[in-house]
Structure formats: C-alpha cells, structure tokens
Design a protein around this motif. Sequence first.
Motif, PDB file in Angstrom:
ATOM      1  N   ALA A  65     -29.834  33.442   4.709  1.00  0.00           N
ATOM      2  CA  ALA A  65     -28.704  33.461   3.784  1.00  0.00           C
ATOM      3  C   ALA A  65     -28.231  34.865   3.426  1.00  0.00           C
ATOM      4  N   MET A  66     -29.074  35.875   3.599  1.00  0.00           N
ATOM      5  CA  MET A  66     -28.739  37.230   3.154  1.00  0.00           C
ATOM      6  C   MET A  66     -28.573  38.176   4.338  1.00  0.00           C
ATOM      7  N   SER A  67     -27.617  39.086   4.206  1.00  0.00           N
ATOM      8  CA  SER A  67     -27.411  40.112   5.226  1.00  0.00           C
ATOM      9  C   SER A  67     -28.524  41.155   5.136  1.00  0.00           C
ATOM     10  N   ARG A  68     -28.644  41.960   6.174  1.00  0.00           N
ATOM     11  CA  ARG A  68     -29.633  43.037   6.173  1.00  0.00           C
ATOM     12  C   ARG A  68     -29.389  43.978   4.980  1.00  0.00           C
ATOM     13  N   GLU A  69     -28.113  44.238   4.685  1.00  0.00           N
ATOM     14  CA  GLU A  69     -27.779  45.127   3.576  1.00  0.00           C
ATOM     15  C   GLU A  69     -28.186  44.514   2.238  1.00  0.00           C
ATOM     16  N   GLN A  70     -27.990  43.200   2.092  1.00  0.00           N
ATOM     17  CA  GLN A  70     -28.391  42.533   0.859  1.00  0.00           C
ATOM     18  C   GLN A  70     -29.901  42.580   0.672  1.00  0.00           C
ATOM     19  N   LEU A  71     -30.642  42.307   1.734  1.00  0.00           N
ATOM     20  CA  LEU A  71     -32.103  42.326   1.667  1.00  0.00           C
ATOM     21  C   LEU A  71     -32.610  43.727   1.335  1.00  0.00           C
ATOM     22  N   ALA A  72     -32.090  44.715   2.051  1.00  0.00           N
ATOM     23  CA  ALA A  72     -32.525  46.091   1.814  1.00  0.00           C
ATOM     24  C   ALA A  72     -32.166  46.544   0.406  1.00  0.00           C
ATOM     25  N   GLY A  73     -30.992  46.118  -0.086  1.00  0.00           N
ATOM     26  CA  GLY A  73     -30.571  46.497  -1.422  1.00  0.00           C
ATOM     27  C   GLY A  73     -31.456  45.906  -2.503  1.00  0.00           C
ATOM     28  N   LEU A  74     -31.867  44.645  -2.339  1.00  0.00           N
ATOM     29  CA  LEU A  74     -32.748  44.019  -3.321  1.00  0.00           C
ATOM     30  C   LEU A  74     -34.105  44.712  -3.360  1.00  0.00           C
ATOM     31  N   PHE A 257     -33.255  26.217 -12.505  1.00  0.00           N
ATOM     32  CA  PHE A 257     -33.294  26.611 -11.101  1.00  0.00           C
ATOM     33  C   PHE A 257     -32.080  27.474 -10.734  1.00  0.00           C
ATOM     34  N   ILE A 258     -32.207  28.745 -11.002  1.00  0.00           N
ATOM     35  CA  ILE A 258     -31.186  29.686 -10.557  1.00  0.00           C
ATOM     36  C   ILE A 258     -31.914  30.913 -10.019  1.00  0.00           C
ATOM     37  N   TYR A 259     -31.436  31.445  -8.919  1.00  0.00           N
ATOM     38  CA  TYR A 259     -32.140  32.545  -8.271  1.00  0.00           C
ATOM     39  C   TYR A 259     -32.055  33.816  -9.116  1.00  0.00           C
ATOM     40  N   PRO A 260     -33.186  34.470  -9.375  1.00  0.00           N
ATOM     41  CA  PRO A 260     -33.181  35.681 -10.213  1.00  0.00           C
ATOM     42  C   PRO A 260     -32.264  36.787  -9.697  1.00  0.00           C
ATOM     43  N   HIS A 261     -32.091  36.881  -8.363  1.00  0.00           N
ATOM     44  CA  HIS A 261     -31.237  37.963  -7.864  1.00  0.00           C
ATOM     45  C   HIS A 261     -29.773  37.765  -8.262  1.00  0.00           C
ATOM     46  N   LEU A 262     -29.361  36.508  -8.473  1.00  0.00           N
ATOM     47  CA  LEU A 262     -28.001  36.271  -8.930  1.00  0.00           C
ATOM     48  C   LEU A 262     -27.816  36.759 -10.369  1.00  0.00           C
ATOM     49  N   LEU A 263     -28.763  36.416 -11.242  1.00  0.00           N
ATOM     50  CA  LEU A 263     -28.681  36.876 -12.628  1.00  0.00           C
ATOM     51  C   LEU A 263     -28.697  38.397 -12.688  1.00  0.00           C
ATOM     52  N   GLU A 264     -29.563  38.992 -11.892  1.00  0.00           N
ATOM     53  CA  GLU A 264     -29.653  40.454 -11.851  1.00  0.00           C
ATOM     54  C   GLU A 264     -28.337  41.057 -11.356  1.00  0.00           C
ATOM     55  N   GLY A 265     -27.751  40.443 -10.324  1.00  0.00           N
ATOM     56  CA  GLY A 265     -26.492  40.929  -9.773  1.00  0.00           C
ATOM     57  C   GLY A 265     -25.343  40.780 -10.751  1.00  0.00           C
TER      58      GLY A 265
END
Length: 436
Positions: A65-74, A257-265
């Motif tokens: 679901a995530m691009s390389r840039e999204q993964l590296a950024g997290l 049930f909400i992904y923490p990276h969304l709240l953080e973003g």
Amino acid sequence: MTCRGLIISAPASGAGKTTIMLGLLSALRARGLTVQPFKNGPDYIDPAFHAVASGRSSLNLDSWAMSREQLAGLIGSHTDVDLMIAEGSMGLFDGVASKGETGNGASADLAVLTGWPVVLVLDVSGQAQSAAAIAHGFATFSPKVRLAGVILNRVASPRHEALIRKGMAEAGLRVLGALPRRQSMALPERHLGLVQAEEQPQLVALLGELGEFISTHVDLEQIHTLASGTLGHDASPVAIAPPGQRIALARDAAFSFIYPHLLEGWRRAGAEISLFSPLADETPDPDADACWLPGGYPELHAGRLAAAAHFLEGLRRFAANKPVHGECGGYMAMGAGLIDAQGTRHEMAGLLGLETSFGTRRMHLGYRLATLLAPIPGYETGQHLRGHEFHYATIVQQPDDKLACAVDANGASVTEAGSRRGLATGTFFHLIAPAT
C-alpha cells in the motif's frame, strides 16, 4: 548514519511473534533503551500493544500500500531511538500474488528495503533437529534477506533444547534464545485478533512479567548488537492530506481501528483532532470541519450505541452540513441498522441506508485498490486509494449511491466498495495510503 533495526518474523502465523515482540520491547525498555516499534502490514491491533510495551507510538509499514518514499519517510522520522524493531506478519515471505506500490506486502520486502536482519521465531513443538532444516531454508531462500538468528519458542525440556541447539550449530545458525512452554503468557483473543489493549486492565503488569521472561531466556545483548540497516536518516515524511483543519474523531472501545501513521500525518499537516466517545454518548465537535468514524467493534456494543441518543442526534446534525466518513465499524454505525450475532436488530444513525448483520458470519479479507466516484474528506473524486478490508459482517441491504470502484490485490473486482448519501460516505475498507 543508518537506521539500526531488526524484524521479528516466523515461518507462519501462530509461532509466537507478537508475544516475543512485546516481551522484547518491555525488556529492552526496562534496560533503559528507547525502541521504536513498527508492524508490517495492515494490522490495527498489534500496534496498540506495541505502544504500551515501548512507550512510543507504533506505525504500520506496508509495501503493497505504501510507496518507497512513504516507507522511508515513516522510518526516517522516528530515528531518535537506540534501535527499531518491526513485527512481521504471517510467514516471512508471505504476501499477496501481485506487487503493489513497493512489493507484495511480505515482511521480506521490509527486510530488503531497510536492510534490517531477521530474527526468526520458531515454534519447535513436536520437532528437534528438524527445526534447523526449516531455519536453514529461510536463511538461504533469498540472498537479499539476512537472518540474524533464531528464537526457539515452546521448548519442552532442557533435553529438547539441547537437541535443537545441536542442529542449529551444525547448520551454522545462531540461537538467540529458547523459551520454555508457558501457557499463562497467552493474550486473550476474539474474532479479529487480540482483545484490544485498552480493554485489558492488567496489560501493564502482564507486559512487565513478559519482559522478565524474555530477559531470562533471550540474549538481549546480542539482539541489540545484531541490529543494523542500510536505510539512512535523511528521509522526510510524505505529506498526508487531512480530512479537514479540525477533525472530530470517534475514539473508544467500539471505534479504535485507525492507522497511527494517518493520525501522525494529519497532525504533521497542521490538523487538530478532537476526540469524542459514542459509547459515552458524546457528540462530534460542532466546530470541526469533518467527522471520521474509524472501524472497531460496534457489533459488541450495538445496544449501547442504539441507546446513545445524544450521540446519534449530534451525528445527524453534524452530517446535515459537514462531511462524515466511516470505515468498517464506523460505516456500519452510520447505517440504518445493525443485526448482532444473536439476531437482534439495533437502530443506528441512519445517515446511510446500509443494513448489516452478524447473524451469519462470513469473513471478508484482503487489500483493496479503490477509485473514488465521489469525494470523501481529504480526497477528491477520481483519487486512487489503497486500503485493507477485514470483517465478518454481511450486507442485508445497501440502497445508496456507490462510493467507489474497487479491485483486490489480484485485480479482481470487489462488489462492495462503499456508499454515499448527501455528505455521508462510508466503506468497509480501511484507508492506508493514497496510490501513487
């Protein structure tokens, strides 16, 4: 400088990854180390346990679901730690049949991207030296994935352990720990996985006990020393569009049930999040720009939700002028009615005509790539979204307009892709990230 980490994986589900992950986080924290936890794949329950054990928010990393840039950024935005540990999903090389944004969702994808070595958890029940053959196969299956060592789980006796260690030594594999069988360490489960962290009042004490157990039977010094990686610290988080400047977010045992990276973003984008509890009969903040109802377990609390007149009326008032979006459990609560496992129908908010039932359970599971036919908070018509669906509810009726067109990870059409009525929208899939 690189992000030093490890991945806790296994040949298959049920080997004890989560228990060992939580024990490691607790044990390393007790030693004064700061550890950043992650979870491979679309799991919204395990990260809550990681957070309690480590004292830090745990984020999902998903190569489908995530691009390389999204993964590296997290990963790159959480480098103020001594090391990082990611809990794998299913077996190490298990993923879907087709590639998504970066890979097929397997934990091995994450190992390749980050350079983090793998600690393989082996359930050695009913075998001895043969466990080494399994571990050797995982160690040599892909030259891009490095095996740091193994942790033996559910060891029956000292003699059993000695036989397995002999096989591992002959195969040239490092044993990082051996855990004797201990049934009292099991965490309670229900139909979507572990009972949520917030519903377990003894969790802190249990994690402390688990940490002591791991400290006794696992070489923590080696675990720390073996952590390494190839991903640098310089990656910046990829921007995530928030649903609004101020977001009313349902949060309690029925909606969590909400992904923490969304709240953080959302927060990183400058959005404010205003929490409210439907189970406490609270209403969404009337000053919010949008309301978001996450998934969870509304079916376990349907009677209380139906009786929460203040919440239901407040949600209806909000939806008259501002957008409301629900995911899975939130989607069901926005519907006309929910039939529980005993066959009792409970009146819901009625923002949508959706009727759902748990009378006959049927599992719906898998990745989803959706194209919006109408906007939802934060995303416009035509936007491609990647998400994941996991529930047992069946649709009795859904008379409203279709929200999206969706396919699964293999490109096959998915019949149910959400619905919309006025400013109310909902889907059964949980948003992970926009498609690039």
